[in-house]
Enzyme design. Structure first.
Site, mmCIF file in Angstrom:
data_model
loop_
_atom_site.group_PDB
_atom_site.id
_atom_site.type_symbol
_atom_site.label_atom_id
_atom_site.label_comp_id
_atom_site.label_asym_id
_atom_site.label_seq_id
_atom_site.Cartn_x
_atom_site.Cartn_y
_atom_site.Cartn_z
ATOM 1 N N LYS A 80 57.867 22.686 51.251
ATOM 2 C CA LYS A 80 56.653 22.992 50.494
ATOM 3 C C LYS A 80 57.057 23.165 49.048
ATOM 4 O O LYS A 80 58.166 23.654 48.762
ATOM 5 C CB LYS A 80 56.058 24.314 51.025
ATOM 6 C CG LYS A 80 54.615 24.536 50.650
ATOM 7 C CD LYS A 80 53.672 23.870 51.645
ATOM 8 C CE LYS A 80 52.240 23.976 51.187
ATOM 9 N NZ LYS A 80 51.302 23.344 52.104
ATOM 10 N N GLY A 180 31.626 26.171 59.065
ATOM 11 C CA GLY A 180 32.062 25.229 58.042
ATOM 12 C C GLY A 180 31.924 23.801 58.515
ATOM 13 O O GLY A 180 32.638 23.359 59.412
ATOM 14 N N VAL A 181 30.933 23.091 57.927
ATOM 15 C CA VAL A 181 30.757 21.684 58.304
ATOM 16 C C VAL A 181 31.010 20.813 57.069
ATOM 17 O O VAL A 181 30.151 20.072 56.609
ATOM 18 C CB VAL A 181 29.363 21.412 58.943
ATOM 19 C CG1 VAL A 181 29.422 21.676 60.431
ATOM 20 C CG2 VAL A 181 28.257 22.256 58.314
ATOM 21 N N GLY A 182 32.216 20.960 56.530
ATOM 22 C CA GLY A 182 32.669 20.145 55.405
ATOM 23 C C GLY A 182 33.358 18.897 55.934
ATOM 24 O O GLY A 182 32.953 18.328 56.958
ATOM 25 N N ASN A 183 34.438 18.493 55.283
ATOM 26 C CA ASN A 183 35.114 17.245 55.665
ATOM 27 C C ASN A 183 35.538 17.255 57.129
ATOM 28 O O ASN A 183 35.266 16.326 57.875
ATOM 29 C CB ASN A 183 36.360 17.037 54.792
ATOM 30 C CG ASN A 183 35.972 16.677 53.377
ATOM 31 O OD1 ASN A 183 34.971 16.012 53.150
ATOM 32 N ND2 ASN A 183 36.746 17.138 52.416
ATOM 33 N N VAL A 184 36.218 18.313 57.542
ATOM 34 C CA VAL A 184 36.726 18.369 58.919
ATOM 35 C C VAL A 184 35.606 18.776 59.882
ATOM 36 O O VAL A 184 35.361 18.112 60.892
ATOM 37 C CB VAL A 184 37.921 19.351 59.023
ATOM 38 C CG1 VAL A 184 38.343 19.548 60.475
ATOM 39 C CG2 VAL A 184 39.098 18.855 58.188
HETATM 40 P P1 NAD Z 1 35.967 21.428 53.075
HETATM 41 O O1 NAD Z 1 35.986 22.167 51.798
HETATM 42 O O2 NAD Z 1 35.548 19.997 53.068
HETATM 43 O O3 NAD Z 1 35.048 22.181 54.149
HETATM 44 C C1 NAD Z 1 35.015 23.552 54.302
HETATM 45 C C2 NAD Z 1 33.564 23.944 54.486
HETATM 46 O O4 NAD Z 1 33.502 25.331 54.777
HETATM 47 C C3 NAD Z 1 32.705 23.685 53.250
HETATM 48 O O5 NAD Z 1 31.531 22.994 53.626
HETATM 49 C C4 NAD Z 1 32.406 25.090 52.754
HETATM 50 O O6 NAD Z 1 31.148 25.186 52.102
HETATM 51 C C5 NAD Z 1 32.430 25.876 54.047
HETATM 52 N N1 NAD Z 1 32.620 27.319 53.888
HETATM 53 C C6 NAD Z 1 33.353 27.984 52.970
HETATM 54 N N2 NAD Z 1 33.249 29.310 53.153
HETATM 55 C C7 NAD Z 1 32.450 29.489 54.228
HETATM 56 C C8 NAD Z 1 31.987 30.636 54.914
HETATM 57 N N3 NAD Z 1 32.307 31.873 54.539
HETATM 58 N N4 NAD Z 1 31.166 30.447 55.979
HETATM 59 C C9 NAD Z 1 30.821 29.195 56.360
HETATM 60 N N5 NAD Z 1 31.234 28.088 55.743
HETATM 61 C C10 NAD Z 1 32.030 28.225 54.683
HETATM 62 O O7 NAD Z 1 37.438 21.581 53.687
HETATM 63 P P2 NAD Z 1 38.079 20.775 54.900
HETATM 64 O O8 NAD Z 1 38.976 19.714 54.355
HETATM 65 O O9 NAD Z 1 37.016 20.401 55.863
HETATM 66 O O10 NAD Z 1 39.022 21.888 55.524
HETATM 67 C C11 NAD Z 1 38.504 22.907 56.343
HETATM 68 C C12 NAD Z 1 39.629 23.797 56.848
HETATM 69 O O11 NAD Z 1 40.567 23.006 57.577
HETATM 70 C C13 NAD Z 1 40.444 24.486 55.749
HETATM 71 O O12 NAD Z 1 40.876 25.744 56.233
HETATM 72 C C14 NAD Z 1 41.649 23.580 55.594
HETATM 73 O O13 NAD Z 1 42.771 24.282 55.071
HETATM 74 C C15 NAD Z 1 41.867 23.166 57.036
HETATM 75 N N6 NAD Z 1 42.600 21.910 57.177
HETATM 76 C C16 NAD Z 1 42.110 20.756 56.662
HETATM 77 C C17 NAD Z 1 42.815 19.579 56.820
HETATM 78 C C18 NAD Z 1 42.274 18.287 56.278
HETATM 79 O O14 NAD Z 1 42.823 17.233 56.633
HETATM 80 N N7 NAD Z 1 41.248 18.310 55.474
HETATM 81 C C19 NAD Z 1 44.036 19.566 57.517
HETATM 82 C C20 NAD Z 1 44.515 20.766 58.071
HETATM 83 C C21 NAD Z 1 43.778 21.933 57.883
#
Ligand code: NAD
Length: 353
Positions: A80, A180-184
């Site tokens: 890291k 959380g319904v973002g990217n993942v």
């Molecule tokens: P993202 O920012 O696209 O999605 C996160 C979502 O959570 C957003 O829509 C945000 O508005 C929402 N959010 C934030 N605070 C909140 C709360 N208090 N209550 C409800 N919703 C809330 O991020 P992502 O890329 O989807 O990642 C999500 C999680 O997965 C993170 O913890 C990230 O570290 C982990 N992760 C992601 C990846 C990846 O490939 N993107 C890989 C490993 C781990």
């Protein structure tokens, strides 16, 4: 205190400090273990209070990457890097090039990917001075955004957890609460919907809630209560530390399985608390390993089919963790750490032979 006396020092192979007077750049790279392959993990840029905090983070996160890469069965070790500074104000192309040169000076023993504070443009800037960069859209190479593969792995992990608890991986009619319904989270929701699950979602971003409601027929609830929904599965896909003193007694789901990093606020305490409540917890760094599998595939030029098959195997890995935890009545995250350490040790022994 030297690095060797720090509580988070865990026999790390290398910790390198870098500075560039011209730009004010200060950064460091921690290589925890390279038995399985070149150390890989993201660059994090953060306004650390001091260099000890930055070093602590690099030590802790690089060890986490060794475990994560081992559990994903990747030919990668754990590393890291951190850049000390506020990414919103202190990040310039010259700083990114300085960090890229730092990474390059390690000659491929460390490969960086994206983490907090980094954008695709920053990765491209680093790539202008080093080829040891991965995990973003690179011309002529497959890969890019790792989120879709992370989501596929999380879905496979949820299926494995359901199979372990219910004796069948049928998701039809099961209720899954997604925080959380973002990217993942959104892609996880899509796979669950296709498999016949009922969805309850919460997000602080109204647009993301509306997308899940309108396209997937999800029911929306307020973010403060999603963890306490009556559901078969709670899938945290937002922030870390969602499993804590307040939320654990309120959980109604028998399974916690989602993509968010660092779900246990304090692993020793809260891993045990979840286990004591009879809730099956899918260790976060195992279930969300699809993203790093995608990154690794870019480094080694694996086919999309291979990457997907390796990500699907996250389900089998979790089943192994669940079974060992049940047999020994221990928290799943402890068992996962132990399996990861054993995989690294076994590789060490066979390399030495
Ligand atoms: P993202 O920012 O696209 O999605 C996160 C979502 O959570 C957003 O829509 C945000 O508005 C929402 N959010 C934030 N605070 C909140 C709360 N208090 N209550 C409800 N919703 C809330 O991020 P992502 O890329 O989807 O990642 C999500 C999680 O997965 C993170 O913890 C990230 O570290 C982990 N992760 C992601 C990846 C990846 O490939 N993107 C890989 C490993 C781990």
């Amino acid at each position: 205190m030297s690095v060797f006396e720090m509580p988070d020092y865990d026999g790390h192979e290398d910790v390198a400090f870098f500075a560039d007077k011209a730009t004010g750049y200060r950064g460091l790279v921690a290589i925890h273990d390279s038995t399985l392959g070149p150390a890989c993990g993201g660059t994090r840029m953060w306004a650390y209070a001091d260099s000890t905090a930055a070093l602590t983070d690099a030590l802790r996160l690089s060890r986490g990457m060794s475990y994560k890469n081992a559990m994903a069965e990747l030919p990668l070790g754990g590393g890291k890097s951190v850049i000390i500074g506020d990414a919103r104000t202190a990040k310039t192309p010259a700083v990114m090039r300085a960090h890229g040169r730092a990474v390059d000076s390690l000659g491929g023993r460390y490969v960086t990917a994206m983490d907090v504070g980094m954008t695709e443009a920053d990765m491209e800037t680093m790539a202008s001075v080093t080829r040891h960069v991965a995990g973003y859209a690179q011309p002529g190479k497959s890969g890019g955004d790792p989120s879709p593969m992370t989501a596929w792995g999380v879905f496979c992990g949820i299926r494995a957890a359901v199979a372990f608890v219910n004796g069948s991986d049928d998701l039809k009619g099961l209720r899954v609460a997604i925080q959380g319904v973002g990217n993942v989270g959104y892609d996880v929701a899509r796979y669950l919907k296709e498999a016949g699950a009922e969805l309850v979602v919460a997000d602080v971003n109204d647009k993301n809630v509306a997308r899940a409601v309108e396209t997937l027929g999800a029911l929306a609830v307020v973010p403060e209560l999603i963890h306490a929904e009556s559901a078969d599965v709670f899938a945290p896909c937002a922030l870390g530390a969602i499993l804590n003193d307040t939320t654990i007694p309120q959980l109604k789901a028998k399974i916690v399985a989602g993509g968010a990093n660092n779900q246990l606020a304090r692993p020793e305490r809260h891993g045990a608390a979840v286990t004591a409540r009879g809730i099956l917890y899918a260790p976060d760094y195992v279930i969300n390993g699809g993203g790093i599998i995608r990154v690794c595939g870019q480094i080694y030029d694996w086919s999309d089919d291979d990457i997907r098959a390796r990500t699907t195997r996250i389900g089998a890995t979790l089943t192994e963790v669940f079974a060992a935890a049940k047999r020994d009545n221990r928290p799943t995250h402890e068992v996962a750490d132990e399996i990861a350490r054993a995989r690294i040790e076994t590789a060490k022994i066979s390399k030495a032979a």
